[in-house]
Design a protein around this motif. Structure first.
Motif, PDB file in Angstrom:
ATOM      1  N   PHE A  29     -26.291 -11.809  21.749  1.00  0.00           N
ATOM      2  CA  PHE A  29     -25.429 -10.627  21.816  1.00  0.00           C
ATOM      3  C   PHE A  29     -25.317  -9.909  20.473  1.00  0.00           C
ATOM      4  N   LEU A  30     -25.147 -10.670  19.380  1.00  0.00           N
ATOM      5  CA  LEU A  30     -25.153 -10.012  18.076  1.00  0.00           C
ATOM      6  C   LEU A  30     -26.500  -9.351  17.779  1.00  0.00           C
ATOM      7  N   PRO A  31     -27.624 -10.018  18.080  1.00  0.00           N
ATOM      8  CA  PRO A  31     -28.901  -9.320  17.871  1.00  0.00           C
ATOM      9  C   PRO A  31     -29.012  -8.006  18.642  1.00  0.00           C
ATOM     10  N   LEU A  32     -28.535  -8.015  19.889  1.00  0.00           N
ATOM     11  CA  LEU A  32     -28.621  -6.756  20.647  1.00  0.00           C
ATOM     12  C   LEU A  32     -27.770  -5.677  19.975  1.00  0.00           C
ATOM     13  N   ALA A  33     -26.603  -6.106  19.470  1.00  0.00           N
ATOM     14  CA  ALA A  33     -25.749  -5.145  18.763  1.00  0.00           C
ATOM     15  C   ALA A  33     -26.431  -4.666  17.481  1.00  0.00           C
ATOM     16  N   ALA A  34     -27.056  -5.624  16.765  1.00  0.00           N
ATOM     17  CA  ALA A  34     -27.734  -5.261  15.522  1.00  0.00           C
ATOM     18  C   ALA A  34     -28.865  -4.271  15.793  1.00  0.00           C
ATOM     19  N   MET A  35     -29.511  -4.473  16.942  1.00  0.00           N
ATOM     20  CA  MET A  35     -30.601  -3.571  17.284  1.00  0.00           C
ATOM     21  C   MET A  35     -30.071  -2.163  17.512  1.00  0.00           C
ATOM     22  N   ALA A  36     -28.900  -2.063  18.138  1.00  0.00           N
ATOM     23  CA  ALA A  36     -28.304  -0.739  18.351  1.00  0.00           C
ATOM     24  C   ALA A  36     -28.081  -0.062  17.004  1.00  0.00           C
ATOM     25  N   TRP A  37     -27.583  -0.836  16.044  1.00  0.00           N
ATOM     26  CA  TRP A  37     -27.311  -0.310  14.709  1.00  0.00           C
ATOM     27  C   TRP A  37     -28.621   0.112  14.032  1.00  0.00           C
ATOM     28  N   PHE A  38     -29.621  -0.747  14.105  1.00  0.00           N
ATOM     29  CA  PHE A  38     -30.913  -0.440  13.488  1.00  0.00           C
ATOM     30  C   PHE A  38     -31.537   0.827  14.062  1.00  0.00           C
ATOM     31  N   SER A  39     -31.310   1.049  15.347  1.00  0.00           N
ATOM     32  CA  SER A  39     -31.950   2.201  15.975  1.00  0.00           C
ATOM     33  C   SER A  39     -31.387   3.506  15.442  1.00  0.00           C
ATOM     34  N   LEU A  40     -30.265   3.403  14.701  1.00  0.00           N
ATOM     35  CA  LEU A  40     -29.635   4.614  14.160  1.00  0.00           C
ATOM     36  C   LEU A  40     -29.937   4.800  12.675  1.00  0.00           C
ATOM     37  N   LEU A  41     -30.809   3.962  12.113  1.00  0.00           N
ATOM     38  CA  LEU A  41     -31.102   4.067  10.690  1.00  0.00           C
ATOM     39  C   LEU A  41     -32.362   4.897  10.448  1.00  0.00           C
ATOM     40  N   SER A  42     -32.397   5.520   9.266  1.00  0.00           N
ATOM     41  CA  SER A  42     -33.567   6.331   8.943  1.00  0.00           C
ATOM     42  C   SER A  42     -34.690   5.473   8.381  1.00  0.00           C
ATOM     43  N   ASP A  43     -34.333   4.309   7.816  1.00  0.00           N
ATOM     44  CA  ASP A  43     -35.363   3.432   7.267  1.00  0.00           C
ATOM     45  C   ASP A  43     -34.810   2.015   7.238  1.00  0.00           C
ATOM     46  N   LEU A  44     -35.680   1.032   7.021  1.00  0.00           N
ATOM     47  CA  LEU A  44     -35.209  -0.340   6.882  1.00  0.00           C
ATOM     48  C   LEU A  44     -34.240  -0.434   5.707  1.00  0.00           C
ATOM     49  N   PRO A  45     -33.085  -1.068   5.890  1.00  0.00           N
ATOM     50  CA  PRO A  45     -32.120  -1.151   4.783  1.00  0.00           C
ATOM     51  C   PRO A  45     -32.541  -2.211   3.769  1.00  0.00           C
ATOM     52  N   LEU A  46     -33.681  -2.028   3.152  1.00  0.00           N
ATOM     53  CA  LEU A  46     -34.137  -2.941   2.108  1.00  0.00           C
ATOM     54  C   LEU A  46     -33.642  -2.432   0.771  1.00  0.00           C
ATOM     55  N   ARG A  47     -33.641  -3.343  -0.202  1.00  0.00           N
ATOM     56  CA  ARG A  47     -33.211  -2.937  -1.527  1.00  0.00           C
ATOM     57  C   ARG A  47     -34.134  -1.848  -2.060  1.00  0.00           C
ATOM     58  N   GLY A  48     -33.566  -0.868  -2.703  1.00  0.00           N
ATOM     59  CA  GLY A  48     -34.384   0.160  -3.312  1.00  0.00           C
ATOM     60  C   GLY A  48     -34.833   1.248  -2.350  1.00  0.00           C
ATOM     61  N   ARG A  49     -34.436   1.111  -1.068  1.00  0.00           N
ATOM     62  CA  ARG A  49     -34.837   2.170  -0.142  1.00  0.00           C
ATOM     63  C   ARG A  49     -33.615   2.995   0.243  1.00  0.00           C
ATOM     64  N   GLU A  50     -33.844   4.270   0.353  1.00  0.00           N
ATOM     65  CA  GLU A  50     -32.787   5.173   0.811  1.00  0.00           C
ATOM     66  C   GLU A  50     -32.699   5.077   2.329  1.00  0.00           C
ATOM     67  N   TRP A  51     -31.473   4.937   2.833  1.00  0.00           N
ATOM     68  CA  TRP A  51     -31.365   5.036   4.280  1.00  0.00           C
ATOM     69  C   TRP A  51     -30.040   5.681   4.653  1.00  0.00           C
ATOM     70  N   HIS A  52     -29.982   6.308   5.781  1.00  0.00           N
ATOM     71  CA  HIS A  52     -28.736   6.884   6.276  1.00  0.00           C
ATOM     72  C   HIS A  52     -28.760   6.834   7.803  1.00  0.00           C
ATOM     73  N   LEU A  53     -27.599   7.104   8.377  1.00  0.00           N
ATOM     74  CA  LEU A  53     -27.513   7.085   9.841  1.00  0.00           C
ATOM     75  C   LEU A  53     -28.121   8.357  10.404  1.00  0.00           C
ATOM     76  N   THR A  54     -28.827   8.203  11.509  1.00  0.00           N
ATOM     77  CA  THR A  54     -29.505   9.364  12.072  1.00  0.00           C
ATOM     78  C   THR A  54     -29.811   9.126  13.549  1.00  0.00           C
ATOM     79  N   LEU A  55     -29.967  10.208  14.260  1.00  0.00           N
ATOM     80  CA  LEU A  55     -30.417  10.095  15.656  1.00  0.00           C
ATOM     81  C   LEU A  55     -31.907  10.388  15.762  1.00  0.00           C
ATOM     82  N   ALA A  56     -32.557  10.471  14.598  1.00  0.00           N
ATOM     83  CA  ALA A  56     -33.953  10.926  14.578  1.00  0.00           C
ATOM     84  C   ALA A  56     -34.869  10.041  15.423  1.00  0.00           C
ATOM     85  N   ASN A  57     -34.565   8.724  15.469  1.00  0.00           N
ATOM     86  CA  ASN A  57     -35.452   7.839  16.223  1.00  0.00           C
ATOM     87  C   ASN A  57     -35.406   8.140  17.715  1.00  0.00           C
ATOM     88  N   TYR A  58     -34.210   8.500  18.175  1.00  0.00           N
ATOM     89  CA  TYR A  58     -34.113   8.853  19.586  1.00  0.00           C
ATOM     90  C   TYR A  58     -34.751  10.221  19.824  1.00  0.00           C
TER      91      TYR A  58
END
Lengths: 287, 261
Positions: A29-58
């Protein structure tokens, strides 16, 4: 006193339930929730990478004509496979439930179910051996029929459908069998006494009463088939690109996890919609 | 009787379906004993691919990994799953229906979605791909089956036996160990075998969670098929399907469930 004993019992029960449900929470259940969150990111939240929330993937799903087309293809294949499983499986269930009796029925039912519970990947692999050009099926047909027979089924959508029907038809046989077996024999005897023929009994009694079982079977086939990627890959080759293989690619080849998560979620939404629509029938036949 | 032709064609259809279900598997098994690496006919019997398996370290390592992961999964899932099944059956736990409904998603959601979701989440909390992640995922997939199989066995259990033991002064733990568990034993063994099979045969979730290079057997087979091909794959695939069929036969015997989920 009784109240305290009851509360202690409930406490004990909760303690016994906790490990299993915490495990499910953590691993499903947490993984499914995490996936929902990931689907709203602009990039992988790795160190040194810029990311923000977006609907671009959809939006990417809607903007590109390829993704909806592939989703449609996956759903179409799932529908064809489901239909074939129903058509091929129902007569088997009927024979098992109403014609064959005693120990041989039990043995045959087990024989039908056994492949279903065995290794799915290996079964699909076995079809690649059978269908390859000049393979066993071609050789067998050439031996029986005049001339060189080349079916040319390897790496086609037909091969994918055959492999998927092979994988899932036991589900339909099982659910239809359980529904048919529960039908009261006296209903059929009454119909027969009133002069109904076999086909009429089939159409007016057996089919309607087995319908919840058939719907359950259909859903249990449709849902995993819509999300299949291994079968299309191995049996379809280049023709085997489906929505499932595109999602697989995002995670193992392209490493665009946010897009993959969004595509997974779109598939999940479709699947949940179908499950919800069929849930009354599911509850009746499995509950 | 007019019934005969209809029943006969029905039997014939069932027979055809069994051929359809088993022919590919039997052909694969036969080909694993064919000397030609490219399935060439005529057939020439040989056990060379099985002999070669023993020298293929990659396959042996993956097989060993598959087995011990499945053992760990069976142990964990059977323990915590049986506990949950007993609790759900013995007590009127609040929200019981919801708890039962929660067992459905791990089975019903396509593994592709569950597997990728696990990958994303485990990555997010810093758990790398590898065997611990695979075990974590497999146990979650096996739990619902364990709970269903053990619950099915519990349906035949007379709760007054527990009450009698309790009224004679047995403590809850003693009741569980001396009364409930012995009755449940066949169901629990069946559940453990089932959990082992779920893990041993699982491809999709392992594919996303195993570390490339040290994978489980099904992932190795998938990669080998896609890469082009080594004939030993036939042999190991035949062994895998034999193991999984024997396991399920044992489960069916023990649980006496006509194949219910």
């Amino acid at each position: 006193m009784a109240d305290r004993g009851e509360r202690a019992a409930t406490g004990r029960a909760l303690a016994m339930l906790a490990p299993a449900y915490l495990w499910l929470l953590f691993a499903v259940f947490l993984p499914l929730a995490a996936m929902a969150w990931f689907s709203l990111l602009s990039d992988l939240p790795l160190r040194g990478r810029e990311w923000h929330l977006t609907l671009a993937n959809y939006r990417a799903f809607l903007d590109s004509p390829a993704y909806p087309a592939l989703l449609w293809k996956s759903l179409r294949i799932a529908a064809v496979v489901t239909l074939l499983c129903l058509v091929a499986g129902f007569p088997c269930a009927l024979v098992l439930a109403r014609v064959i009796r005693g120990r041989s029925r039990e043995a045959l039912l087990l024989l039908v179910i056994l492949p279903f519970w065995s290794n799915a990947l290996v079964r699909v692999f076995s079809w690649t051996i059978l269908l390859r050009p000049g393979g066993v099926l071609d050789a067998a047909l050439s031996a029986v029929l005049p001339g060189e027979v080349r079916l040319g089924l390897a790496f086609t959508e037909t091969a994918v459908v055959i492999g998927l029907v092979h994988s899932y038809v036991p589900y339909v046989i099982l659910t239809a069998y359980l529904a048919l077996q529960a039908i009261d024999q006296s209903l059929i005897e009454a119909a027969r006494a009133l002069g109904a023929g076999r086909l009429r009994i089939l159409r007016r009694i057996l089919l309607p009463l087995a319908l919840p079982g058939l719907i359950a079977g259909a859903v249990l086939v449709f849902v995993p088939v819509a999300g299949s990627f291994m079968e299309p890959r191995l049996l379809g080759g280049r023709m085997g690109t489906t929505f499932g293989t595109v999602i697989e690619d995002q995670f193992v080849a392209v490493f665009n996890w946010p897009l993959g998560a969004a595509l997974s979620f779109i598939l999940l939404a479709v699947v949940l919609g179908i499950l919800a629509a069929a849930s009354p029938a599911l509850r009746r036949s499995l509950g | 009787m007019s019934a005969a032709p209809l029943a006969l064609s029905g039997r014939l259809w069932l027979g055809l379906m069994l051929v359809f279900l088993y022919a590919p598997i039997l052909v694969m098994a036969a080909m694993s004993l064919n000397a030609s690496p490219f399935y060439q006919l005529p057939f020439e019997a040989s056990t060379r691919w099985y002999a070669k398996l023993w020298t293929n370290r990659e396959i042996l390592a993956a097989a060993w990994r598959s087995v011990w992961i499945a053992l760990a999964v069976a142990a964990i899932a059977t323990l915590i799953g049986s506990m949950a099944a007993i609790a759900l059956w013995r007590h009127a736990v609040p929200g019981r229906r919801l708890l039962q409904a929660l067992l459905f998603p791990p089975i019903a959601v396509p593994w592709l979605i569950t597997g990728t979701a696990m990958l994303v989440f485990f990555f997010g909390i810093g758990l790398d791909r590898g065997s611990p992640a695979v075990i974590l995922g497999h146990v979650a997939l096996a739990l619902p089956y364990v709970i269903v199989v053990v619950t099915a066995r519990l349906q035949g259990f007379d709760p007054t036996l527990e009450e009698a033991a309790r009224s004679l002064g047995a403590r809850p733990l003693t009741v569980t160990l001396r009364i409930t568990l012995p009755f449940l034993a066949p169901g629990i063994v069946a559940a453990a075998l089932f959990a082992f099979a779920v893990s041993f045969d699982q491809f999709v979730v392992s594919y996303f969670l195993a570390r490339p290079g040290d994978t489980t057997l099904p992932v190795l087979i998938y990669t080998a098929i896609r890469k082009g091909f080594t004939p030993e794959i036939n042999a190991i695939s035949t062994i895998v399907i034999l193991v999984s069929m024997v396991l399920m036969l044992l489960v069916a015997r023990l649980a006496r469930f006509g194949g219910e989920r």
